[in-house]
Design a protein around this motif. Structure first.
Motif, mmCIF file in Angstrom:
data_model
loop_
_atom_site.group_PDB
_atom_site.id
_atom_site.type_symbol
_atom_site.label_atom_id
_atom_site.label_comp_id
_atom_site.label_asym_id
_atom_site.label_seq_id
_atom_site.Cartn_x
_atom_site.Cartn_y
_atom_site.Cartn_z
ATOM 1 N N ASP A 1 -4.750 -2.238 -5.129
ATOM 2 C CA ASP A 1 -6.199 -1.982 -5.983
ATOM 3 C C ASP A 1 -6.452 -2.388 -6.566
ATOM 4 O OD1 ASP A 1 -4.033 -1.512 -7.874
ATOM 5 O OD2 ASP A 1 -4.262 -1.144 -8.904
ATOM 6 N N LEU A 2 -6.467 -4.399 -5.481
ATOM 7 C CA LEU A 2 -6.977 -5.398 -6.086
ATOM 8 C C LEU A 2 -7.903 -6.116 -5.400
ATOM 9 C CD1 LEU A 2 -3.558 -7.678 -6.473
ATOM 10 C CD2 LEU A 2 -4.783 -6.379 -8.278
ATOM 11 N N GLU A 3 -9.184 -6.789 -5.276
ATOM 12 C CA GLU A 3 -10.077 -6.962 -5.419
ATOM 13 C C GLU A 3 -9.949 -9.085 -5.603
ATOM 14 O OE1 GLU A 3 -15.333 -6.251 -4.638
ATOM 15 O OE2 GLU A 3 -13.873 -5.405 -5.624
ATOM 16 N N ALA B 1 0.959 -1.096 -0.116
ATOM 17 C CA ALA B 1 0.121 -0.368 -0.134
ATOM 18 C C ALA B 1 0.892 1.218 0.242
ATOM 19 C CB ALA B 1 -1.165 0.044 1.532
ATOM 20 N N PHE B 2 0.194 2.414 -0.520
ATOM 21 C CA PHE B 2 1.341 3.855 -0.247
ATOM 22 C C PHE B 2 0.179 4.924 0.282
ATOM 23 C CE2 PHE B 2 2.838 7.527 -3.075
ATOM 24 C CZ PHE B 2 3.722 8.076 -2.488
ATOM 25 N N ASN B 3 -0.421 5.217 -1.312
ATOM 26 C CA ASN B 3 -1.764 6.325 -0.764
ATOM 27 C C ASN B 3 -3.026 6.533 -1.273
ATOM 28 O OD1 ASN B 3 -1.075 6.983 -2.848
ATOM 29 N ND2 ASN B 3 -0.166 8.703 -2.829
ATOM 30 N N ARG B 4 -3.296 5.130 -0.820
ATOM 31 C CA ARG B 4 -4.663 4.752 -1.516
ATOM 32 C C ARG B 4 -5.491 4.324 -0.718
ATOM 33 N NH1 ARG B 4 -3.477 2.120 -7.945
ATOM 34 N NH2 ARG B 4 -1.813 1.099 -5.951
ATOM 35 N N LEU B 5 -5.735 4.656 0.385
ATOM 36 C CA LEU B 5 -6.862 4.116 1.382
ATOM 37 C C LEU B 5 -8.144 3.647 0.476
ATOM 38 C CD1 LEU B 5 -7.827 3.988 3.713
ATOM 39 C CD2 LEU B 5 -8.453 5.981 4.199
ATOM 40 N N ALA B 6 -9.578 4.372 0.166
ATOM 41 C CA ALA B 6 -10.218 4.070 -0.379
ATOM 42 C C ALA B 6 -9.567 2.462 -1.362
ATOM 43 C CB ALA B 6 -10.562 4.838 -1.821
ATOM 44 N N SER B 7 -8.711 2.274 -2.043
ATOM 45 C CA SER B 7 -8.625 1.045 -2.707
ATOM 46 C C SER B 7 -8.096 0.475 -1.630
ATOM 47 C CB SER B 7 -7.524 1.334 -3.365
ATOM 48 O OG SER B 7 -7.041 2.454 -4.668
ATOM 49 N N LEU B 8 -7.587 0.435 -0.939
ATOM 50 C CA LEU B 8 -6.605 0.056 0.388
ATOM 51 C C LEU B 8 -8.152 -1.148 0.956
ATOM 52 C CD1 LEU B 8 -4.418 -1.498 2.278
ATOM 53 C CD2 LEU B 8 -4.409 0.589 3.264
ATOM 54 N N SER B 9 -9.124 0.046 1.366
ATOM 55 C CA SER B 9 -10.104 -0.484 2.005
ATOM 56 C C SER B 9 -11.302 -1.221 1.353
ATOM 57 C CB SER B 9 -11.132 0.707 2.152
ATOM 58 O OG SER B 9 -12.064 -0.018 2.858
ATOM 59 N N ARG B 10 -11.057 -1.685 -0.325
ATOM 60 C CA ARG B 10 -11.787 -2.169 -0.587
ATOM 61 C C ARG B 10 -10.983 -3.462 -0.778
ATOM 62 N NH1 ARG B 10 -12.411 0.445 -5.859
ATOM 63 N NH2 ARG B 10 -10.087 0.075 -6.604
ATOM 64 N N CYS B 11 -9.819 -3.254 -0.649
ATOM 65 C CA CYS B 11 -8.796 -4.950 -0.629
ATOM 66 C C CYS B 11 -9.333 -5.533 0.374
ATOM 67 C CB CYS B 11 -7.460 -4.237 -1.413
ATOM 68 S SG CYS B 11 -6.118 -5.797 -1.268
ATOM 69 N N LEU B 12 -8.755 -5.154 1.297
ATOM 70 C CA LEU B 12 -8.992 -5.819 2.808
ATOM 71 C C LEU B 12 -9.845 -6.222 2.920
ATOM 72 C CD1 LEU B 12 -6.578 -3.597 5.014
ATOM 73 C CD2 LEU B 12 -5.502 -5.594 3.653
ATOM 74 N N ARG B 13 -11.751 -5.616 2.659
ATOM 75 C CA ARG B 13 -12.342 -6.231 2.315
ATOM 76 C C ARG B 13 -12.448 -7.483 2.284
ATOM 77 N NH1 ARG B 13 -14.770 -1.014 2.007
ATOM 78 N NH2 ARG B 13 -15.037 -1.061 -0.080
ATOM 79 N N SER B 14 -12.140 -7.624 0.488
ATOM 80 C CA SER B 14 -12.715 -8.756 0.284
ATOM 81 C C SER B 14 -11.678 -9.999 1.060
ATOM 82 C CB SER B 14 -11.876 -8.381 -1.704
ATOM 83 O OG SER B 14 -10.619 -8.108 -1.323
#
Length: 619
Positions: free
Chosen positions: A162-164, A62-75
């Motif tokens: 940014d993966l799901e 991760a770096f600076n994409r909170l929305a992306s990271l949140s989606r990834c971790l939820r999946s």
């Protein structure tokens, strides 16, 4: 009754221990190269323990994409981990330092928001570890420093933020590891991991489009997948050590003919994939991919703005959430039935070692349907010379070839990489000629002659013309494609071991009608003599002599216009562009050959003995 019970107690304990040992070993297989055709079957659901030290680590970058990271971790948290203990390691890169004071506070707030989020994120399946860097290192270091395996049973799943992921991904990955890493009959040392992304890219310039039939659900492809890649421990360790050595020596991951070289020249050390691609090419490794049809995948990249994309491009595939679609994604085909593809998306056939005439027949049956086969004798040929020759075969689009030589690690490694080879010792034993070739100072020469005649006979029977050449020759262009005399059945070069046998009714009549036994008898008579005329124990000399006795139509050519002999005089002056091959004395040292070839621009391998270029030709 106390006494008899004491006697039986040790027997009971021994029996119980034996039962536990059998049960443990029945479900805990160590990786090994298959020695048999046995195919193990595994119960469903997947066993919770496939090895006592099995360890699965998810590395999220991760770096600076909170929305992306949140989606990834939820999946990731929504996946079924089958009761296994799975660890989550979060690698958060630091923002780059800046002279502009006005941008520092927003970056600090952004970083703290991400840290607050990951601190609060609940991971109930195992350890959660957060690595927050003190400086910006970029995507390459994030990947390369994310993981060092603690054992041969630790597997890493590297996930960019940014993966799901599909909720089914872990069930699939564990099934793959069970079947292709721990099942000895399905294991191959050529496999470096598993990609969950949809294969959609061919890095070799002018390569084939990715086209797979509906029945191909699993296949092997050389390209690493950065959108959901599971890494096997041994190849990753090997890569890291290879990378360290090449980086320390100032080498670059340049591979002519590959799109990845252009990426590296543009982005440099900001990316890591050109390094891994060069490593894969040098080792001949492959990656397991899925073909789930209709642009579906177990891992989807949303291609958010970042290092690879200037602006968000959206999801590349459709996420799979049903185990049963057109097929069951957990059903594994045996490794022997899977297709393998190189960087050009050409199909390759690893592990083809011919040991008898029947296997040779099957090999010829599945060769490309062209008129000619090249048979190359590798007796006495170094690895470097053999690899350089194969690079020129690739450049010339010569795909129909067979390599023959004595059993050795280098010969079997060529087979592992997809080159068809003949184990001459076993091959000659299968036709009853072991005794004739087992003794004497000329045993290798005799083995070469005898193997050649049986291969030529089989090729002619299967309607293939055959070029026979020794490893002390190098093709620089197609041989005689435009100058063959249609009336000649054979061609013999008198001064070097080059021979051509046409597939025709007249040549087949000569070769099949007792000709092989005549050559064997001639070889046997010469092998027992201490003759000064060493040239008489030569494939070209013997075959030409016997063909002339039979009145065969043998073509003649000006050998001086055909080939250049290197090792004397000025190579660049004697070698012209119209020469079709170069050859050299078998006594010539490797360093001298390398020097000449570099002068002639014919040395096409690097320090890893791998081709300096990938050359794609449309299939």
């Amino acid at each position: 009754m106390v006494g008899p019970k004491r006697h039986f107690l040790p027997l009971v304990l021994i029996s119980l221990a034996a039962f536990i040992f059998y049960t443990f070993n029945h479900f805990s297989l160590s990786p090994a190269i298959a020695e048999s055709n046995h195919r193990s079957t595994f119960p469903h659901p997947i066993p919770t323990l496939i090895h006592p030290n099995f360890n699965f680590v998810i590395n999220v970058l991760a770096f600076n994409r909170l929305a992306s990271l949140s989606r990834c971790l939820r999946s990731l948290a929504a996946a079924d981990y089958l009761g296994d203990r799975v660890h989550l390691h979060l690698h958060i890169d630091h923002f780059a330092s800046s002279d502009n004071a006005s941008t520092v506070d927003p970056k600090l707030r952004e970083a703290r928001q991400i840290l607050e989020f990951v601190d609060a994120f609940d991971w109930k399946f195992g350890e959660k570890v957060v690595h927050y860097r003190t400086g910006n290192v970029g995507l390459q270091a994030q990947w390369l420093e994310a993981w060092w395996p603690t054992s041969d049973h630790e597997f890493a799943f590297v996930v960019e933020d940014d993966l799901e992921l599909s909720s089914l991904y872990y069930e699939f990955v564990k099934t793959v590891i069970l079947n292709f890493y721990y099942n000895a009959s399905n294991y191959s040392p050529s496999i470096f991991g598993v990609s969950l992304q949809r294969a959609r890219f061919v890095p070799g310039k002018h390569g084939n489009k990715i086209q797979l039939d509906d029945k191909t659900t699993l296949f092997l492809y050389q390209l690493v997948g950065t959108w959901g890649q599971i890494l096997f421990p041994k190849p990753w360790k090997e890569f890291r050590l290879w990378y360290d050595e090449n980086k320390a020596k100032g080498n670059k991951p340049f591979l002519e003919g590959m799109v990845s070289t252009g990426w590296y020249k543009k982005l440099g050390e900001r990316i890591w994939t050109p390094w891994f691609i060069k490593f894969i090419q040098s080792r001949g490794y492959f990656n397991i991919y899925t073909n789930l049809l209709h642009e579906r995948a177990l891992s989807v990249s949303h291609r958010d703005a970042g290092v690879n994309y200037g602006k968000t491009a959206g999801p590349d595939s459709t996420l799979v959430e049903k185990r049963y679609m057109d097929f069951n994604i957990l059903e594994m085909q045996p490794l022997s039935s899977l297709k393998w593809f190189d960087f050009c998306f050409r199909e390759v056939h690893p592990g083809k070692v011919v040991t008898n005439l029947e296997e040779l027949g099957w090999l010829l049956h599945y060769r490309q349907k062209r008129d000619s086969v090249f048979l190359v004798n590798l007796f006495g040929v170094s690895d470097a010379i053999a690899r350089n020759l194969l690079c020129h075969f690739e450049r010339l689009n010569i795909r129909n070839y067979i390599l023959m030589g004595p059993p050795s690690d280098s010969l079997f490694d060529l087979a592992r990489r997809g080159h068809p080879v003949i184990n001459v010792d076993q091959f000659l034993s299968s036709v009853g000629l072991y005794k004739l070739t087992s003794e004497g100072s000329n045993s290798e020469t005799i083995k070469g002659i005898l193997a050649k005649i049986y291969v030529i006979k089989k090729c002619i029977e299967n309607k293939y013309s055959t070029w026979v050449m020794d490893g002390n020759m190098l093709l620089t262009s197609d041989l005689f494609s435009e100058s063959e005399n249609p009336n000649d059945d054979f061609f013999v070069a008198n001064n070097f071991e080059l021979f051509y046998a046409k597939s025709s009714s007249s040549s087949e009549k000569i070769w099949v009608d007792g000709f092989v036994s005549q050559i064997v008898a001639e070889v046997e008579s010469l092998s027992g003599k201490d003759t000064e005329a060493h040239y008489r124990l030569s494939f070209v000399y013997i075959v030409k002599k016997l063909l002339e006795q039979k009145g065969a139509r043998i073509g003649k050519v000006d050998e001086s216009s055909l080939a250049t002999k290197v090792g004397s005089g000025n190579a660049s002056e004697s070698f012209r562009g119209d020469k079709k091959l170069v050859y050299w004395s078998t006594e010539m040292e490797l360093d001298s050959i390398r020097k000449w070839f570099k002068e002639l621009n014919l040395w096409s391998i690097d320090n890893d003995l791998s081709c300096t270029a990938v050359v794609c030709h449309k299939s």
